[in-house]
Scaffold this active site. Structure first.
Site, PDB file in Angstrom:
ATOM      1  N   SER A   8      11.363  -7.840 -49.914  1.00  0.00           N
ATOM      2  CA  SER A   8      11.234  -6.563 -49.622  1.00  0.00           C
ATOM      3  C   SER A   8       9.728  -6.016 -49.628  1.00  0.00           C
ATOM      4  O   SER A   8       8.955  -6.467 -50.475  1.00  0.00           O
ATOM      5  CB  SER A   8      12.117  -5.329 -50.741  1.00  0.00           C
ATOM      6  OG  SER A   8      13.363  -5.579 -50.488  1.00  0.00           O
TER       7      SER A   8
HETATM    8  N1  SAH Z   1      15.124  -8.136 -53.960  1.00  0.00           N
HETATM    9  C1  SAH Z   1      14.898  -8.987 -52.951  1.00  0.00           C
HETATM   10  C2  SAH Z   1      15.405  -8.576 -51.577  1.00  0.00           C
HETATM   11  C3  SAH Z   1      15.757  -9.648 -50.819  1.00  0.00           C
HETATM   12  S1  SAH Z   1      16.505  -9.174 -49.345  1.00  0.00           S
HETATM   13  C4  SAH Z   1      13.369  -9.481 -53.047  1.00  0.00           C
HETATM   14  O1  SAH Z   1      12.894  -8.580 -53.591  1.00  0.00           O
HETATM   15  O2  SAH Z   1      13.185 -10.477 -52.831  1.00  0.00           O
HETATM   16  C5  SAH Z   1      18.259  -8.903 -49.744  1.00  0.00           C
HETATM   17  C6  SAH Z   1      18.999 -10.099 -50.203  1.00  0.00           C
HETATM   18  O3  SAH Z   1      20.233  -9.566 -50.352  1.00  0.00           O
HETATM   19  C7  SAH Z   1      19.091 -11.233 -49.486  1.00  0.00           C
HETATM   20  O4  SAH Z   1      18.467 -12.360 -50.386  1.00  0.00           O
HETATM   21  C8  SAH Z   1      20.502 -11.434 -49.113  1.00  0.00           C
HETATM   22  O5  SAH Z   1      20.903 -12.945 -48.970  1.00  0.00           O
HETATM   23  C9  SAH Z   1      21.188 -10.649 -50.424  1.00  0.00           C
HETATM   24  N2  SAH Z   1      22.472 -10.540 -49.957  1.00  0.00           N
HETATM   25  C10 SAH Z   1      23.053 -10.011 -48.771  1.00  0.00           C
HETATM   26  N3  SAH Z   1      24.421  -9.645 -49.011  1.00  0.00           N
HETATM   27  C11 SAH Z   1      24.667  -9.769 -50.125  1.00  0.00           C
HETATM   28  C12 SAH Z   1      25.635  -9.611 -50.988  1.00  0.00           C
HETATM   29  N4  SAH Z   1      27.062  -9.136 -50.678  1.00  0.00           N
HETATM   30  N5  SAH Z   1      25.942  -9.978 -52.260  1.00  0.00           N
HETATM   31  C13 SAH Z   1      24.594 -10.422 -52.973  1.00  0.00           C
HETATM   32  N6  SAH Z   1      23.436 -10.373 -52.161  1.00  0.00           N
HETATM   33  C14 SAH Z   1      23.495 -10.246 -50.878  1.00  0.00           C
END
Ligand code: SAH
Length: 226
Positions: free
Chosen positions: A77
């Site tokens: 993010s």
């Molecule tokens: N907090 C992370 C954001 C990553 S983007 C960071 O700072 O890097 C969002 C993430 O949510 C992705 O890794 C994706 O695989 C995950 N995601 C999407 N749907 C999800 C779900 N239903 N349960 C858990 N994770 C999920």
């Protein structure tokens, strides 16, 4: 006879230089200009080596206020987004937090750096495994990293003081609302194409308050594990 032991040192890994620290300071100033005021949030982002959470090809971009690819079609993010979501959680040291979407682990590290007890769920097995190995190398120990579907929350450890969803949710999953303590706060971007950052506070067993904080753009919250 003298025996030499050679230790393989990967110097690129875990290297945090003065140049990185300087760039981090500038990033924190940008976040202040964009309206982030919580000192603990700014301090955490000023401390954590974000460049180590990214694929090496993007290291030069680590301290620009932008989201970046982290593999498996996902992104780390944007720092402003992480700061905003953490600020909206508005919780003290020692609070019990559930994060949905561990991804690179950067948001997880911010929460741990602030003294929170963090449980975090990731649905992509590749990212889950990578981040589970990586975070402890930087000294960031989550209470538990879970491979699973965040739509279901994490009943085993509920209720939580705060829940932060780091992917765009088409709707508010019911289990997340029911896994909040009274007074607990759920920070969730709601929408498909773009999302509205939404704060849901649990007022009582049955009442919730909803507040909105502008438009953001996230990768989608997907159902089931992968
Ligand atoms: N907090 C992370 C954001 C990553 S983007 C960071 O700072 O890097 C969002 C993430 O949510 C992705 O890794 C994706 O695989 C995950 N995601 C999407 N749907 C999800 C779900 N239903 N349960 C858990 N994770 C999920």
């Amino acid at each position: 006879m003298i025996t030499y032991f050679w230790f393989e040192l990967n110097l690129n890994f875990l290297l945090d230089t003065f140049a990185h620290k300087g760039k981090r300071k500038q990033l924190v100033e940008i976040l202040v200009q964009k309206g982030i005021t919580n000192k603990k949030v700014l301090n955490a982002i000023g401390t954590i080596p974000r460049h180590l959470f990214m694929d090496s090809g993007f290291v030069d971009h680590a301290y620009i206020d932008k989201a970046f690819p982290i593999g498996a079609d996902q992104t780390i993010s944007q720092p402003f987004t992480v700061a905003k979501q953490t600020e909206l959680l508005n919780l003290e040291k020692g609070s019990k937090i559930l994060e949905i979407g561990t991804g690179s682990g950067f948001q997880t590290a911010v929460l741990i750096e602030m003294g929170m007890h963090v449980f975090s769920i990731e649905r992509q097995n590749e990212l889950f495994k990578k981040t589970k190995l990586f975070l402890p190398k930087l000294g960031y120990r989550a209470k538990k990293l879970i491979f699973g579907d965040g739509y279901k929350g994490f009943k085993e450890e509920a209720p939580f003081d705060g829940i932060v969803v780091t992917a765009g949710a088409p709707f508010v999953p019911k289990p997340l609302m029911s896994q909040l303590k009274i007074g607990g706060r759920l920070v969730i971007p709601i929408g498909s194409e773009n999302q509205i950052m939404t704060l849901i506070t649990r007022i009582s067993q049955t009442e919730f308050k909803k507040e909105e904080f502008g438009e953001f753009r996230f990768v989608p919250l997907l159902e089931n594990k992968n």
